[in-house]
Design a protein around this motif. Structure first.
Motif, PDB file in Angstrom:
ATOM      1  N   CYS A  37       0.839  -1.199   0.000  1.00  0.00           N
ATOM      2  CA  CYS A  37       0.000   0.000   0.000  1.00  0.00           C
ATOM      3  C   CYS A  37       0.877   1.253   0.000  1.00  0.00           C
ATOM      4  O   CYS A  37       2.096   1.197   0.180  1.00  0.00           O
ATOM      5  CB  CYS A  37      -0.947  -0.001   1.206  1.00  0.00           C
ATOM      6  SG  CYS A  37      -0.124   0.273   2.796  1.00  0.00           S
ATOM      7  N   ARG A  38       0.247   2.405  -0.185  1.00  0.00           N
ATOM      8  CA  ARG A  38       1.003   3.668  -0.267  1.00  0.00           C
ATOM      9  C   ARG A  38       1.739   3.975   1.037  1.00  0.00           C
ATOM     10  O   ARG A  38       2.803   4.613   1.017  1.00  0.00           O
ATOM     11  CB  ARG A  38       0.062   4.822  -0.637  1.00  0.00           C
ATOM     12  CG  ARG A  38      -1.053   5.082   0.360  1.00  0.00           C
ATOM     13  CD  ARG A  38      -2.087   6.055  -0.203  1.00  0.00           C
ATOM     14  NE  ARG A  38      -1.533   7.370  -0.405  1.00  0.00           N
ATOM     15  CZ  ARG A  38      -1.734   8.401   0.428  1.00  0.00           C
ATOM     16  NH1 ARG A  38      -2.492   8.245   1.503  1.00  0.00           N
ATOM     17  NH2 ARG A  38      -1.206   9.571   0.181  1.00  0.00           N
ATOM     18  N   TYR A  39       1.210   3.507   2.141  1.00  0.00           N
ATOM     19  CA  TYR A  39       1.868   3.762   3.427  1.00  0.00           C
ATOM     20  C   TYR A  39       3.099   2.866   3.587  1.00  0.00           C
ATOM     21  O   TYR A  39       4.169   3.335   3.998  1.00  0.00           O
ATOM     22  CB  TYR A  39       0.879   3.533   4.574  1.00  0.00           C
ATOM     23  CG  TYR A  39      -0.350   4.389   4.450  1.00  0.00           C
ATOM     24  CD1 TYR A  39      -0.304   5.748   4.742  1.00  0.00           C
ATOM     25  CD2 TYR A  39      -1.552   3.846   4.019  1.00  0.00           C
ATOM     26  CE1 TYR A  39      -1.428   6.544   4.610  1.00  0.00           C
ATOM     27  CE2 TYR A  39      -2.686   4.628   3.879  1.00  0.00           C
ATOM     28  CZ  TYR A  39      -2.610   5.983   4.173  1.00  0.00           C
ATOM     29  OH  TYR A  39      -3.725   6.764   4.024  1.00  0.00           O
TER      30      TYR A  39
ATOM     31  N   ARG B  59       4.823   1.559   1.184  1.00  0.00           N
ATOM     32  CA  ARG B  59       5.826   1.959   0.188  1.00  0.00           C
ATOM     33  C   ARG B  59       6.542   3.244   0.557  1.00  0.00           C
ATOM     34  O   ARG B  59       7.647   3.503   0.069  1.00  0.00           O
ATOM     35  CB  ARG B  59       5.180   2.098  -1.193  1.00  0.00           C
ATOM     36  CG  ARG B  59       4.621   0.803  -1.775  1.00  0.00           C
ATOM     37  CD  ARG B  59       4.375   0.937  -3.288  1.00  0.00           C
ATOM     38  NE  ARG B  59       3.658   2.166  -3.619  1.00  0.00           N
ATOM     39  CZ  ARG B  59       2.339   2.285  -3.683  1.00  0.00           C
ATOM     40  NH1 ARG B  59       1.569   1.225  -3.408  1.00  0.00           N
ATOM     41  NH2 ARG B  59       1.758   3.421  -4.005  1.00  0.00           N
ATOM     42  N   SER B  60       5.938   4.051   1.420  1.00  0.00           N
ATOM     43  CA  SER B  60       6.552   5.339   1.779  1.00  0.00           C
ATOM     44  C   SER B  60       7.183   5.322   3.167  1.00  0.00           C
ATOM     45  O   SER B  60       7.436   6.367   3.748  1.00  0.00           O
ATOM     46  CB  SER B  60       5.502   6.457   1.704  1.00  0.00           C
ATOM     47  OG  SER B  60       4.435   6.217   2.606  1.00  0.00           O
TER      48      SER B  60
END
Length: 340
Positions: A106-108, A110-111
């Motif tokens: 998810c974007r979280y 991945r960041s």
């Protein structure tokens, strides 16, 4: 990979959530089998008793599954490693913490913010934890631990320490800054040691006299009641007590540009805030949600560097209900730890 046979072990599970006096913990026998792919089977040497375990037992946190074994400050020895595990081998000492798994895509994740993953799962909430003689842990979310240290002193580091460390980061404490700590239990007394080692001035605000005495013995500049004003304005504050009434109290204690971080997973309702009294002059209010594995690795390195000295009270595994009761009634100074 090492195989292991299924074995029945003693454990405690949350039956019907409710006040500790109602006996929400029930003794159970659980069959713990061989580790699956990516897992390690661990013989528990010690497991800390976290306030999150109390919230789960009392129903402040809704159960994710019935009759879950709580406990997510786990120290133990690897008995067997499942398929694909290369980080650990039988005999290694490992730590199991609150964060048990994330999606990784998810974007979280991945960041670098896997603590915010919508698909995250947690030890002692989504899967059985360490209030037991043995447990299974996902190897990728476990931590290597010193083989010769006292396991009871390592246990509180796995959640109280890691979450306190993240809360300290979230509080944006400047170098040499003035930090207020509201509540002074397992997490707070470890975060205070980190802040003091980094040159901060620490003021502790908490209701229990024994906790205030502990704070002063660790080097706090002052220790007062939770609703008192600190002796000077604060650059940063951390609220460890799960008491929403203290949010406006802590915000009023901040200097201009100060930050309050709320560290708990559960908080009673916050009273109405006024813009002028509580938020104006660029005061920030932040929450803390779980932790990343990087937080855990950084904290455990820091704990060794300082080094940290947890204040602990030991209980046999058979006394898990008493440990929870003592935590609920503020009869524990520092951290409670179960020893199977």
């Amino acid at each position: 990979m090492t195989s292991a046979h299924a074995e029945e072990v003693r454990a405690w599970a949350v039956g019907t959530p409710g006040p500790v006096a109602s006996g929400p913990l029930e003794p159970v026998r659980r069959t713990v089998g061989a580790p699956g792919p990516g897992e390690v089977l661990v013989e528990v040497e010690a497991c800390g008793v976290c306030r999150t375990d109390l919230h789960l037992a009392e129903g402040d946190l809704p159960p994710h599954r019935p009759a879950t074994v709580p406990g997510h400050e786990i120290v133990g020895r690897v008995l067997a490693a499942g398929e694909g595990v290369t980080r650990f081998a039988p005999g290694d000492r490992v730590g199991g913490a609150w964060l048990r798994g994330t999606c990784g895509t998810c974007r979280y994740c991945r960041s670098g913010r896997e603590n915010l993953c919508p698909y995250s799962v947690y030890t002692g909430w989504d899967a059985d934890g360490g209030f037991a003689e043995r447990t299974l842990l996902p190897a990728d979310y476990a931590y290597p631990l010193p083989p010769d240290a006292d396991p009871a002193e390592l246990a509180p580091l796995l959640c109280a320490g890691i979450i306190g460390f993240r809360a300290l980061r979230r509080s944006a404490l400047p170098p040499g800054g003035r930090l207020g700590i509201y509540g002074f239990g397992a997490s707070a007394h470890l975060a205070a040691q980190v802040a003091l080692a980094d040159g901060a001035t620490v003021h502790v605000l908490t209701r229990a006299q024994a906790a205030r005495d502990l704070a002063l013995s660790l080097g706090a500049a002052s220790a007062r009641d939770a609703y008192d004003a600190p002796p000077e304005p604060l650059d940063s504050a951390i609220l460890f007590a799960p008491v929403g009434d203290l949010v406006p109290v802590a915000l009023e204690a901040l200097d201009r540009g100060g930050t309050l971080a709320i560290a708990g997973i559960h908080l009673t309702d916050i009273p109405a805030l006024t813009y002028a009294d509580h938020l104006f002059q660029e005061r920030d209010l932040r929450s803390v949600t779980s932790n990343t594995r990087a937080d855990g690795t950084d904290f455990l390195t820091t704990a060794t560097r300082i080094p940290l000295h947890p204040t602990i009270t030991r209980y046999p595994l058979t006394a898990a209900p008493e440990a929870l009761h003592d935590l609920a009634t503020d009869h524990i100074n520092g951290a409670a730890v179960l020893i199977p």
